[in-house]
Design an enzyme around this catalytic site. Structure first.
Site, PDB file in Angstrom:
ATOM      1  N   HIS A  43       0.829  -1.201   0.000  1.00 43.28           N
ATOM      2  CA  HIS A  43       0.000   0.000   0.000  1.00 43.28           C
ATOM      3  C   HIS A  43       0.873   1.264   0.000  1.00 43.28           C
ATOM      4  O   HIS A  43       0.584   2.228  -0.726  1.00 43.28           O
ATOM      5  CB  HIS A  43      -0.913  -0.004   1.226  1.00 43.28           C
ATOM      6  N   GLU A  99      -1.760  -5.478  -4.433  1.00 44.52           N
ATOM      7  CA  GLU A  99      -2.368  -5.019  -3.183  1.00 44.52           C
ATOM      8  C   GLU A  99      -3.807  -5.510  -3.072  1.00 44.52           C
ATOM      9  O   GLU A  99      -4.253  -5.936  -1.991  1.00 44.52           O
ATOM     10  CB  GLU A  99      -2.322  -3.497  -3.120  1.00 44.52           C
ATOM     11  N   ASN A 127      27.813 -22.082  -2.756  1.00 43.65           N
ATOM     12  CA  ASN A 127      28.720 -23.220  -2.703  1.00 43.65           C
ATOM     13  C   ASN A 127      28.218 -24.283  -1.728  1.00 43.65           C
ATOM     14  O   ASN A 127      28.288 -25.490  -1.996  1.00 43.65           O
ATOM     15  CB  ASN A 127      30.111 -22.743  -2.279  1.00 43.65           C
TER      16      ASN A 127
END
Length: 711
Positions: A48, A70, A443
């Site tokens: 909002h 929204e 990794n």
């Protein structure tokens, strides 16, 4: 005017970036806790705000697109659409799109309009699909309250200050059990701001009352950051014999300070003291609602007083919070902060010059002024450095999305946890940590954590764990990346190292040194190159970045159990407290945080053991390094030398110097590229008379000392 508009746009962009971080973090938390309404509220408010401010500052595309998202979360907030994996996936994609529009608001190409329409269509499909379900199966109105007797639960982790409504009706024979209810009220008082109103409507005449029985109940309004479990613990010994009702009535973000809290009538209806029809009838009168309800005999004056107390306290808490937020922070451009640090550094240098001049002239008044300037400069330095310190949690939060996306791509189940997110580190250090941590986490996911089926066959849980931990260790911060995966294969690393010519076939190196080879350029044990790893460049980037930050890397691993990589980093890159020493008119600075003591080198007590160099320090042999030899300093050795004893990585090491001058506020200057391969020096500083002093890297020099001591 254009200048003002540009400044406003930058302010909006900065706020929007912060909101997008909050949005992503809240979405990932919501995926783990889909029933958490507070998280849904946080997401809705972030969307909002991005939409409303975007429209205000001319970011119309952001406003239009965010409106679609929204709208969907408004339905989620109202329990009309459930939280699902599809919803989280689509909203994360939407967040990425908003971020792209934020950085390139005028672009007409990317993101592709077809992708945009498809994403909006996904949200519309969620809405329309659930509306069909709602039409076929209309919901019934339900309400949930938290009561001690029923054992209902809510989030036990408080998000700031929460306000609770508590109704405590003790059993009439509570005194006979040796319990004093007033002591329970005192315990509640210790949890936070508390108001209690006694309910005395059960009292009768003195002739009819039994002095051994309790006729009073209490309505309490408590504002606390301790959570509902702390409140329940207060009543733990009376919960089976008392009627206890606990309900959260206000939390951060539920309302602004200027918004009026619930009317007294609303509070009484929520508590069940009146029903909606009675309230509606009473509102037809011209009197105040409390007086009307009392006159009609619907509620007692005590109950009205209790409702007013709740209304007043919540209003006060909201006003106090709004004032604190208004005065608690101010936005400052990073460039201005960096300039301030540079100026403080110059001031420290000038102050050192003043101190040197004052001491050389032996003028008591000038010395006094110099000491006062030194004190003020130190305070200014410390405060300026503290402004640059930010919690590392802001960096940790970015990696939840990385783990989620890579887990999905590689078909693995991985959970990431964090610890020590509140640990503070220099802003500059944190900014440069992002890439190394990304490579290390990627990794761990690719090489470390095994696929779910493999883990199951090994007796492990299907879901792997990656933990990020940060903690202070003196003048350093240690960041650990730990996984419970396969661990490092020493034999495989050695084989690859020999293949690449990093070590010889008959080389004898420790396991710690062997693990350090994974950071060599181009080194990788991956069988094939993938989108995630295999090219041998990521870990090299980690090593170069951490070295540039004057930090160190340690690797610990147990095959089949997992790996821990520890990054040891300085708190700040700008100014440190140092110990200034001299070797034949050359000056060096040792970080004061590493210095333990200074002693004279008594040549008669030197001990040679296997041609190594040691000094006997209270019955313990401590190896030492001669800075004169280390840096090739010529000249005569003084009759009395001094040793600065330091502690590094759990070991003591001494540095032999001609003279210890004393403490020195050190403004760190980076060296030119000519000195990039000089491991034993981490920087330089300018002394008060303009002389340059080298800042020593204790950790690197300690390795030299241990090698010489064991030679």
């Amino acid at each position: 005017m254009n200048h003002i508009a540009d400044a406003q746009s930058e302010v909006y962009k900065e706020e929007a970036r912060e909101l997008l971080v909050v949005l992503e973090d809240s979405l990932l938390q919501l995926e783990r806790s889909p029933d958490d309404k507070e998280l849904v509220g946080q997401i809705f408010r972030a969307l909002h705000t991005i939409k409303g401010s975007g429209s205000m500052f001319g970011f119309d595309r952001i406003a239009a697109f965010t409106h679609e998202v929204e709208t969907t979360f408004d339905l989620v907030r109202n329990s009309e659409i459930p939280v699902s994996k599809a919803l989280i996936d689509h909203t994360l994609q939407a967040k990425d799109y908003i971020k792209l529009l934020l950085e390139e608001p005028t672009t007409d190409e990317a993101p592709c309009e077809q992708d945009l329409k498809a994403l909006i269509g996904s949200f519309n499909k969620l809405v329309s699909g659930h509306k069909e379900t709602m039409t076929q199966n209309p919901p019934t109105n339900t309400s949930t309250t938290i009561t001690s007797a029923q054992g209902a639960s809510s989030s036990n982790t408080p998000a700031g200050l929460l306000t609770y409504r508590i109704r405590f009706c003790p059993a009439s024979d509570i005194f006979l059990t040796g319990t004093n209810p007033l002591f329970l009220l005192d315990e509640l008082q210790a949890l936070g701001e508390c108001k209690a109103v006694a309910q005395t409507n059960a009292l009768s005449s003195l002739e009819e009352m039994n002095p051994e029985l309790c006729y009073v109940a209490w309505d309490i309004v408590l504002t606390t950051d301790r959570g509902i479990e702390a409140i329940r613990d207060v009543f733990i010994f009376v919960e089976d014999t008392a009627a206890i009702h606990i309900e959260k009535v206000d939390s951060p973000g539920d309302g602004a300070a200027e918004e009026e809290y619930k009317k007294v009538g609303e509070i009484l209806v929520e508590r069940g003291d009146v029903n909606a029809e009675e309230l509606k009838e009473a509102l037809g009168e011209q009197k105040r609602i409390g007086d009307i309800l009392i006159d009609k005999g619907i509620v007692t004056r005590d109950k009205i007083a209790s409702a007013l107390a709740e209304q007043e306290q919540v209003k006060e808490v909201r006003e106090k919070k709004a004032k604190e937020e208004a005065a608690s922070s101010i936005r400052v451009a990073a460039a201005k902060l960096d300039k301030l640090v540079d100026l403080v550094g110059e001031l420290v240098t000038v102050q050192a010059h003043l101190s040197q001049k004052a001491n050389s002239q032996a003028d008591p008044e000038l010395v006094l002024i110099s000491e006062e300037v030194e004190r003020l400069t130190g305070e200014l330095r410390d405060n300026t450095m503290s402004i640059r310190m930010v919690p590392i949690g802001s960096t940790f939060g970015r990696f939840s999305r990385l783990v989620r996306d890579l887990s999905k791509e590689l078909g693995k189940e991985i959970e990431m946890t964090t610890e020590g997110a509140e640990t503070e580190l220099d802003k500059t250090v944190i900014e440069r940590l992002n890439d190394p941590l990304v490579h290390l986490i990627r990794n761990s996911i690719d090489h470390g954590i095994e696929p779910p089926d493999v883990r199951e066959s090994l007796g492990k849980t299907r879901k792997g764990l990656i933990q990020l931990t940060a903690r202070h260790a003196g003048a350093q911060v240690h960041i650990e990346i730990t996984d419970d995966g396969a661990g490092l294969d020493s034999a495989r690393i050695r084989e690859k190292a020999i293949e690449k010519g990093l070590i010889s076939h008959d080389a004898e190196i420790t396991e710690k040194e062997l693990f350090g080879l994974i950071f060599a350029p181009g080194f990788s044990t991956a069988e094939k190159v993938s989108n995630v790893s295999g090219r041998g460049v990521g870990m090299d980037v980690v090593k170069r970045t951490i070295d540039a930050l004057r930090g160190h890397i340690e690797v610990e691993s147990e095959q089949g159990m997992g790996t821990t990589i520890t990054l040891k980093l300085p708190l700040t890159l700008a100014i440190i407290d140092g110990l200034l020493v001299e070797v034949d008119k050359d000056y060096y600075v040792l970080p004061l945080s590493s210095v333990e003591e200074c002693i004279e080198l008594d040549h008669s007590k030197k001990t040679r053991q296997q041609d190594g160099r040691f000094v006997n320090l209270r019955g313990h042999l401590v190896p030492y390094v001669r800075l004169r030899e280390q840096f090739g300093v010529k000249g005569d050795i003084p009759d009395v030398e001094q040793i600065v004893v330091t502690g590094s990585e759990g070991n003591k090491i001494g540095f032999v110097v001609d003279q210890v001058i004393g403490e020195h506020q050190t403004v760190i200057k980076t060296l030119s590229r000519v000195y990039k391969d000089v491991d034993s020096v981490s920087g330089a500083t300018i002394l008060g008379d303009g002389t340059v002093a080298l800042i020593l890297d204790i950790s690197k020099l300690s390795q030299v000392g241990r090698c010489e001591g064991n030679a």
